[in-house]
Design a protein around this motif. Structure first.
Motif, mmCIF file in Angstrom:
data_model
loop_
_atom_site.group_PDB
_atom_site.id
_atom_site.type_symbol
_atom_site.label_atom_id
_atom_site.label_comp_id
_atom_site.label_asym_id
_atom_site.label_seq_id
_atom_site.Cartn_x
_atom_site.Cartn_y
_atom_site.Cartn_z
ATOM 1 N N THR A 120 -1.608 8.306 -5.048
ATOM 2 C CA THR A 120 -0.766 7.206 -5.504
ATOM 3 C C THR A 120 -0.023 7.621 -6.763
ATOM 4 N N ARG A 121 1.313 7.443 -6.756
ATOM 5 C CA ARG A 121 2.121 7.927 -7.862
ATOM 6 C C ARG A 121 3.045 6.821 -8.372
ATOM 7 N N PHE A 122 3.086 6.677 -9.691
ATOM 8 C CA PHE A 122 3.967 5.713 -10.343
ATOM 9 C C PHE A 122 5.001 6.463 -11.178
ATOM 10 N N PHE A 123 6.260 6.061 -11.033
ATOM 11 C CA PHE A 123 7.345 6.674 -11.784
ATOM 12 C C PHE A 123 8.115 5.609 -12.561
ATOM 13 N N GLY A 124 8.485 5.941 -13.793
ATOM 14 C CA GLY A 124 9.390 5.107 -14.574
ATOM 15 C C GLY A 124 10.717 5.830 -14.707
ATOM 16 N N ASP A 157 0.817 -1.215 0.000
ATOM 17 C CA ASP A 157 0.000 0.000 0.000
ATOM 18 C C ASP A 157 0.853 1.267 0.000
ATOM 19 N N PRO A 158 1.754 1.431 -0.987
ATOM 20 C CA PRO A 158 2.615 2.617 -1.011
ATOM 21 C C PRO A 158 1.914 3.822 -1.613
ATOM 22 N N ARG A 159 2.450 5.005 -1.338
ATOM 23 C CA ARG A 159 2.004 6.216 -2.019
ATOM 24 C C ARG A 159 2.834 6.449 -3.287
ATOM 25 N N THR A 160 4.102 6.002 -3.270
ATOM 26 C CA THR A 160 4.997 6.221 -4.395
ATOM 27 C C THR A 160 5.575 4.893 -4.848
ATOM 28 N N VAL A 161 5.477 4.625 -6.147
ATOM 29 C CA VAL A 161 5.985 3.392 -6.747
ATOM 30 C C VAL A 161 6.996 3.775 -7.821
ATOM 31 N N VAL A 162 8.228 3.268 -7.697
ATOM 32 C CA VAL A 162 9.297 3.611 -8.633
ATOM 33 C C VAL A 162 9.787 2.332 -9.311
ATOM 34 N N TRP A 163 9.752 2.335 -10.626
ATOM 35 C CA TRP A 163 10.257 1.210 -11.426
ATOM 36 C C TRP A 163 11.473 1.712 -12.193
ATOM 37 N N ILE A 164 12.626 1.094 -11.943
ATOM 38 C CA ILE A 164 13.872 1.481 -12.597
ATOM 39 C C ILE A 164 14.271 0.404 -13.602
ATOM 40 N N LEU A 184 13.999 10.510 -15.849
ATOM 41 C CA LEU A 184 12.587 10.277 -15.551
ATOM 42 C C LEU A 184 11.817 10.208 -16.864
ATOM 43 N N VAL A 185 11.261 9.041 -17.183
ATOM 44 C CA VAL A 185 10.592 8.860 -18.475
ATOM 45 C C VAL A 185 9.083 8.689 -18.341
ATOM 46 N N ALA A 186 8.584 8.482 -17.145
ATOM 47 C CA ALA A 186 7.136 8.386 -16.918
ATOM 48 C C ALA A 186 6.853 8.871 -15.511
ATOM 49 N N GLU A 187 5.853 9.715 -15.359
ATOM 50 C CA GLU A 187 5.557 10.312 -14.057
ATOM 51 C C GLU A 187 4.086 10.688 -13.987
ATOM 52 N N PRO A 188 3.584 10.931 -12.773
ATOM 53 C CA PRO A 188 2.173 11.308 -12.640
ATOM 54 C C PRO A 188 1.931 12.740 -13.055
ATOM 55 N N ASN A 189 0.724 13.019 -13.466
ATOM 56 C CA ASN A 189 0.306 14.380 -13.737
ATOM 57 C C ASN A 189 -0.485 14.860 -12.534
ATOM 58 N N ASP A 190 0.186 15.528 -11.601
ATOM 59 C CA ASP A 190 -0.452 15.922 -10.347
ATOM 60 C C ASP A 190 -1.610 16.890 -10.564
ATOM 61 N N ALA A 242 3.277 3.537 -21.402
ATOM 62 C CA ALA A 242 1.824 3.728 -21.482
ATOM 63 C C ALA A 242 1.126 3.085 -20.290
ATOM 64 N N ALA A 243 1.635 1.949 -19.827
ATOM 65 C CA ALA A 243 1.033 1.286 -18.663
ATOM 66 C C ALA A 243 1.176 2.141 -17.416
ATOM 67 N N ILE A 244 2.353 2.771 -17.227
ATOM 68 C CA ILE A 244 2.556 3.651 -16.071
ATOM 69 C C ILE A 244 1.632 4.858 -16.164
ATOM 70 N N ASP A 245 1.518 5.435 -17.359
ATOM 71 C CA ASP A 245 0.600 6.572 -17.540
ATOM 72 C C ASP A 245 -0.830 6.165 -17.194
ATOM 73 N N TRP A 246 -1.224 4.980 -17.639
ATOM 74 C CA TRP A 246 -2.585 4.497 -17.370
ATOM 75 C C TRP A 246 -2.801 4.325 -15.868
ATOM 76 N N LEU A 247 -1.823 3.765 -15.171
ATOM 77 C CA LEU A 247 -1.944 3.592 -13.723
ATOM 78 C C LEU A 247 -2.067 4.943 -13.023
ATOM 79 N N ASN A 248 -1.288 5.934 -13.461
ATOM 80 C CA ASN A 248 -1.370 7.260 -12.849
ATOM 81 C C ASN A 248 -2.717 7.921 -13.114
ATOM 82 N N GLU A 249 -3.305 7.651 -14.267
ATOM 83 C CA GLU A 249 -4.608 8.237 -14.590
ATOM 84 C C GLU A 249 -5.749 7.568 -13.825
#
Length: 316
Positions: free
Chosen positions: A127-131, A97-104, A150-156, A114-121
Motif C-alpha cells: 500500500t502506497r500513499f503519495f502527496g 482497497d487500493p494499492r496506490t493512493v494519490v492526494w493532489i 512529488l512531496v511525500a512518497e513511500p519508502n519502498d 507527516a500524516a502521509i509518511d506515517w501512513l506509509n510507515e
C-alpha cells in the motif's frame, strides 16, 4: 566578442486561473492527461472513472496500475491540504482497497506530509500513499504549463525490510526474487525503449506494459514456472475481449509472420479474458545466471509482439 543568450522569466500562475472548478475543470483534465502523473510516479496509470461513488461520497478518480492491475485512487484539491481531504482519502481507501493512493493539492502543510509518511510507515508493503503538489508556470507570455511535484512518497526499501521480517519463512523469498528480477528487466526495457513502460518493479509473478488501448496489455509473466510474453485482453467487458481476440485471430498468419514464431491462441473459455502466448523455454526464475538471457528474450519478444499487433491491423 561574446553575446549573452536572452532568457525568459519563469513565473507562477494560480491554478484556478487555468482550472476554475476542481470537479468540472481539473479532474476531467487529469483524466485526459494522466501521462503527466504517470511520469512523476514512475507508473503506467490508467484512470477510468471520474466521481467514483464510495458509499455516499464521490472519489475524484479511480483507476489501476497497468503493470500489476492493482487499483489506484486519486483525490484532487485545488487549494492547500486540509484535514477534511485527509479524512476523505482514508474513507475512500477503506471503500476501494487500493494499492496506490494519490492526494493532489496546491500546497501540502507539514502536518499532512507527516500524516502521509506515517501512513506509509504503518501500512503493509503493498500500500502506497503519495502527496503531489500541482503548480502552473509560464515563461513570459507562453501558454501555462502544469508542473507536478512529488512531496511525500513511500519508502519502498523500508517496506521490503518490514515485509521480509513479517513474512519470513512464507512467501517473502519468492516475492523478493520477483521484485529483483523485474527491477533488472524493467530497467533494461526502459533503456531499450522508454515509451514501453514507466514501471520500476513489482513483487508479482507478472508485469504488464501498455500498448495504448485500454483493456489490452503485453504481459510478461512467469506462468506455471515458465517465462512467457502474451497479449492479454483484460477488459471488464468479456464481449469486447472476445471481439478483440477474434479480430487478431482472423489475421493469425500476419501476426505470427511478424512475430517470427507460432503462438498459443487461448480464448480462455468460461473466463472473461483471452490471451495470445509466446513461450521462452526458460523455467527457473531462481537461476539468476539466466536472468540476462531472460531479459534479452523479453525485450526482443516485446518488440516483435508490438510489431505483430501492428501488422495484424492493431487493436481497437
Amino acid at each position: 566578442m561574446s553575446t549573452k543568450a536572452e532568457l525568459g522569466r519563469l513565473t507562477p500562475v494560480a491554478p484556478r486561473e487555468v482550472w476554475p472548478n476542481e470537479a468540472r475543470d481539473f479532474t476531467p483534465w487529469l483524466l485526459q492527461n494522466v501521462d503527466v502523473l504517470s511520469d512523476l510516479l514512475g507508473m503506467d496509470l490508467v484512470l477510468e472513472v471520474a466521481e467514483h461513488p464510495v458509499g455516499g461520497f464521490s472519489l475524484d478518480l479511480f483507476g489501476y496500475d497497468v503493470a500489476t492491475g492493482a487499483p489506484v485512487i486519486v483525490e484532487n484539491q485545488l487549494e492547500p491540504s486540509d484535514h477534511t481531504h485527509l479524512g476523505q482519502i482514508i474513507t475512500y481507501a477503506a471503500g476501494t482497497d487500493p494499492r496506490t493512493v494519490v492526494w493532489i493539492a496546491t500546497r501540502f502543510r507539514s502536518e499532512h506530509r507527516a500524516a502521509i509518511d506515517w501512513l506509509n510507515e504503518r501500512t503493509d508493503e503493498y500500500t502506497r500513499f503519495f502527496g503531489v503538489e500541482i503548480h502552473v508556470v509560464q515563461i513570459n507570455d507562453s501558454i501555462p504549463a502544469p508542473s507536478f511535484e512529488l512531496v511525500a512518497e513511500p519508502n519502498d526499501w523500508e517496506k521490503e525490510v518490514k515485509s521480509a521480517v513479517r513474512f519470513k519463512g512464507s512467501d517473502s523469498p519468492r516475492a523478493g526474487t520477483y521484485r529483483a528480477f523485474w527491477e533488472q528487466a524493467l530497467e533494461a526495457i526502459r533503456i531499450e525503449d522508454p515509451s514501453w513502460t514507466r514501471a520500476r518493479t513489482t513483487a508479482q509473478a507478472w508485469c504488464n506494459t501498455p500498448i495504448g488501448t485500454s483493456g489490452v496489455v503485453i504481459s510478461m509473466a512467469w506462468v506455471g514456472g515458465e517465462l512467457v510474453t502474451q497479449v492479454y485482453f483484460e477488459s471488464t467487458d468479456a464481449d469486447l475481449n472476445a471481439n478483440r481476440f477474434g479480430a487478431l485471430l482472423v489475421r493469425k498468419d500476419e501476426f505470427e509472420e511478424a512475430l517470427g514464431a507460432q503462438c498459443e491462441w487461448d480464448a480462455m473459455p468460461g473466463r472473461k479474458g483471452a490471451r495470445i502466448v509466446t513461450r521462452s523455454g526458460l523455467t527457473d526464475v531462481d537461476d539468476r545466471a539466466q536472468w540476462p538471457q531472460a531479459i534479452e528474450w523479453l525485450i526482443q519478444c516485446q518488440r516483435r509482439m508490438r510489431a505483430a499487433i501492428f501488422a495484424a491491423g492493431g487493436v481497437n
